[in-house]
Scaffold this motif. Structure first.
Motif, PDB file in Angstrom:
ATOM      1  N   ILE A 130       0.832  -1.203   0.000  1.00  0.00           N
ATOM      2  CA  ILE A 130       0.000   0.000   0.000  1.00  0.00           C
ATOM      3  C   ILE A 130       0.865   1.252   0.000  1.00  0.00           C
ATOM      4  N   CYS A 131       1.842   1.292   0.891  1.00  0.00           N
ATOM      5  CA  CYS A 131       2.729   2.461   0.978  1.00  0.00           C
ATOM      6  C   CYS A 131       3.571   2.605  -0.280  1.00  0.00           C
ATOM      7  N   GLY A 132       3.946   1.488  -0.891  1.00  0.00           N
ATOM      8  CA  GLY A 132       4.675   1.542  -2.156  1.00  0.00           C
ATOM      9  C   GLY A 132       3.823   2.155  -3.262  1.00  0.00           C
ATOM     10  N   ILE A 133       2.545   1.783  -3.292  1.00  0.00           N
ATOM     11  CA  ILE A 133       1.628   2.348  -4.279  1.00  0.00           C
ATOM     12  C   ILE A 133       1.466   3.851  -4.061  1.00  0.00           C
ATOM     13  N   ILE A 134       1.282   4.233  -2.796  1.00  0.00           N
ATOM     14  CA  ILE A 134       1.123   5.658  -2.475  1.00  0.00           C
ATOM     15  C   ILE A 134       2.366   6.442  -2.893  1.00  0.00           C
ATOM     16  N   THR A 135       3.544   5.883  -2.583  1.00  0.00           N
ATOM     17  CA  THR A 135       4.794   6.561  -2.932  1.00  0.00           C
ATOM     18  C   THR A 135       4.938   6.711  -4.448  1.00  0.00           C
ATOM     19  N   ASP A 136       4.641   5.640  -5.190  1.00  0.00           N
ATOM     20  CA  ASP A 136       4.756   5.694  -6.651  1.00  0.00           C
ATOM     21  C   ASP A 136       3.765   6.682  -7.258  1.00  0.00           C
ATOM     22  N   PHE A 137       2.543   6.686  -6.742  1.00  0.00           N
ATOM     23  CA  PHE A 137       1.502   7.560  -7.304  1.00  0.00           C
ATOM     24  C   PHE A 137       1.773   9.031  -7.013  1.00  0.00           C
ATOM     25  N   THR A 138       2.467   9.308  -5.881  1.00  0.00           N
ATOM     26  CA  THR A 138       2.697  10.703  -5.487  1.00  0.00           C
ATOM     27  C   THR A 138       4.093  11.200  -5.840  1.00  0.00           C
ATOM     28  N   ASN A 139       4.892  10.365  -6.526  1.00  0.00           N
ATOM     29  CA  ASN A 139       6.202  10.815  -6.987  1.00  0.00           C
ATOM     30  C   ASN A 139       6.060  11.933  -8.010  1.00  0.00           C
ATOM     31  N   ALA A 140       7.178  12.592  -8.313  1.00  0.00           N
ATOM     32  CA  ALA A 140       7.144  13.712  -9.266  1.00  0.00           C
ATOM     33  C   ALA A 140       6.590  13.290 -10.618  1.00  0.00           C
ATOM     34  N   ASP A 141       6.864  12.045 -11.033  1.00  0.00           N
ATOM     35  CA  ASP A 141       6.355  11.548 -12.306  1.00  0.00           C
ATOM     36  C   ASP A 141       5.253  10.509 -12.114  1.00  0.00           C
ATOM     37  N   GLY A 142       4.631  10.504 -10.929  1.00  0.00           N
ATOM     38  CA  GLY A 142       3.571   9.548 -10.626  1.00  0.00           C
ATOM     39  C   GLY A 142       2.252   9.908 -11.278  1.00  0.00           C
ATOM     40  N   LEU A 143       1.307   8.986 -11.188  1.00  0.00           N
ATOM     41  CA  LEU A 143       0.006   9.152 -11.829  1.00  0.00           C
ATOM     42  C   LEU A 143      -0.727  10.395 -11.329  1.00  0.00           C
ATOM     43  N   LEU A 164       1.554  18.368   2.818  1.00  0.00           N
ATOM     44  CA  LEU A 164       0.695  17.399   2.132  1.00  0.00           C
ATOM     45  C   LEU A 164       0.681  16.035   2.815  1.00  0.00           C
ATOM     46  N   PHE A 165       1.532  15.828   3.818  1.00  0.00           N
ATOM     47  CA  PHE A 165       1.622  14.494   4.419  1.00  0.00           C
ATOM     48  C   PHE A 165       0.303  14.091   5.081  1.00  0.00           C
ATOM     49  N   ARG A 166      -0.271  14.981   5.885  1.00  0.00           N
ATOM     50  CA  ARG A 166      -1.506  14.624   6.605  1.00  0.00           C
ATOM     51  C   ARG A 166      -2.667  14.329   5.658  1.00  0.00           C
ATOM     52  N   PRO A 167      -2.929  15.175   4.636  1.00  0.00           N
ATOM     53  CA  PRO A 167      -4.001  14.818   3.696  1.00  0.00           C
ATOM     54  C   PRO A 167      -3.773  13.484   3.000  1.00  0.00           C
ATOM     55  N   SER A 172      -5.511   8.055   2.243  1.00  0.00           N
ATOM     56  CA  SER A 172      -5.134   6.656   2.050  1.00  0.00           C
ATOM     57  C   SER A 172      -5.776   5.756   3.104  1.00  0.00           C
ATOM     58  N   GLU A 173      -5.964   6.277   4.324  1.00  0.00           N
ATOM     59  CA  GLU A 173      -6.658   5.517   5.360  1.00  0.00           C
ATOM     60  C   GLU A 173      -8.106   5.250   4.959  1.00  0.00           C
ATOM     61  N   ILE A 174      -8.760   6.270   4.410  1.00  0.00           N
ATOM     62  CA  ILE A 174     -10.148   6.097   3.954  1.00  0.00           C
ATOM     63  C   ILE A 174     -10.203   5.040   2.865  1.00  0.00           C
ATOM     64  N   TRP A 175      -9.324   5.156   1.878  1.00  0.00           N
ATOM     65  CA  TRP A 175      -9.306   4.201   0.767  1.00  0.00           C
ATOM     66  C   TRP A 175      -9.052   2.780   1.261  1.00  0.00           C
ATOM     67  N   GLN A 176      -8.148   2.620   2.224  1.00  0.00           N
ATOM     68  CA  GLN A 176      -7.758   1.293   2.674  1.00  0.00           C
ATOM     69  C   GLN A 176      -8.782   0.651   3.598  1.00  0.00           C
TER      70      GLN A 176
END
Length: 305
Positions: A130-143, A164-167, A172-176
């Motif tokens: 989950i955290c890997g997905i979040i990291t990839d999606f929020t990277n500079a070139d992420g989705l 932006l960390f708290r939002p 992600s907590e809601i989604w999970q």
């Protein structure tokens, strides 16, 4: 009196012996992994040294508590813990309730099952993934960044921005958790007497009115219980997810009590200091739990005890 009580206990045990047998593994689990480790909390009042052991270490009283309260980190980690817990309570706690209400209004069985399955799935994915997905999606070139760049966003890695960390954490907590936590509310909905709905329809009540006057009041006891339990874990922001997502740049808004205890205890070997911080956290949680239960009992007559 004592003999009468003893007879009642013996009779109850004989009548429900299989239920008591089924309780044994649960009792053993809590005794070994929850109550026995409480003995180790004494190191919060000692200068613990592994070579001396718990009882052989020097007694320092409230020194570690005083050091924590007077440190720069006290205000920071307490503020971050309270804010993240508060945002999670405000936005994540109602989410599964709303989902359960919406699913309850769906009449197409296949569509309902598909929605339930899709919303359950993230809960069963490994937290590391989950955290890997979040990291990839929020990277500079992420989705997510690529989508925002269409509206003029600069494309910087989101997890490198403290504001932006708290939002990101709360969303992600809601989604999970939204699908999994909705199960108990859906179960509560199934326990509502259907004759109430029939009577309401005969009186001309719309589905919206039925929801407000029958469905939600029918769910209120379980909502109250879940709210009290959530208050008891108000300061227990999961350190695993925090540690997997935060970095030194975002410590200012991301460092919470549990992650602070992890760093001080396991990385810096400050066992007594981290034990004192953890004990402080547990006492506050216990106070919040008792307070929430007392207030709920006074206002709504629903409580854990």
């Amino acid at each position: 009196m004592k003999s009468g009580l003893g007879n009642r206990i013996s009779r109850d045990f004989f009548m429900n012996k299989y239920l008591y047998i089924m309780m044994i593994p649960v009792i053993v689990y809590y005794a070994i992994f929850h109550y026995a480790p409480m003995y180790g909390a004494i190191i919060a009042f000692k200068e613990y040294a592994p070579i001396k052991g718990i009882m052989g270490s020097d007694w320092v009283g409230l020194k570690h508590f005083a050091d924590f309260f007077n440190s720069y980190y006290f205000v920071r980690v307490l503020k971050n813990t309270l804010l993240i817990s508060f945002y999670t309570l405000i936005f994540e706690f109602p989410a599964p309730i709303i989902l359960a209400l919406l699913i309850n209004e769906v009449r197409h069985r296949t569509f309902k099952r598909v929605v339930q399955t899709i919303t359950y799935m993230p809960y069963f994915i490994s937290l590391v993934v989950i955290c890997g997905i979040i990291t990839d999606f929020t990277n500079a070139d992420g989705l997510i960044n690529r989508l925002f760049m269409v509206f003029g966003y600069d494309g910087q890695a989101m997890l490198q921005k403290p504001e932006l960390f708290r939002p990101i954490y709360v969303l992600s907590e809601i989604w999970q958790r939204i699908g999994w936590e909705s199960i108990i509310y859906i179960a509560a909905l199934m326990g509502i007497d259907q004759e109430q709905y029939e009577a309401a329809r005969m009186d001309g009540a719309s589905r919206l009115r039925q929801m407000f006057y029958i469905t939600i009041p029918g769910m209120l006891p379980i909502i109250t219980i879940m709210f009290i339990l959530r208050m008891g874990n108000m300061l227990n922001v999961g350190f695993e997810k925090i540690i997997l997502l935060y970095n030194s740049v975002t410590y200012e808004t991301a460092d919470v009590i549990s992650s602070f205890v992890y760093r001080k205890g396991l990385l810096e070997f400050g066992w007594s200091y981290s034990a004192a911080v953890g004990l402080f956290n547990s006492v506050i949680n216990l106070t919040l739990l008792i307070g929430a239960n007392y207030i709920s009992k006074k206002i709504s007559k629903n409580s854990l005890w």
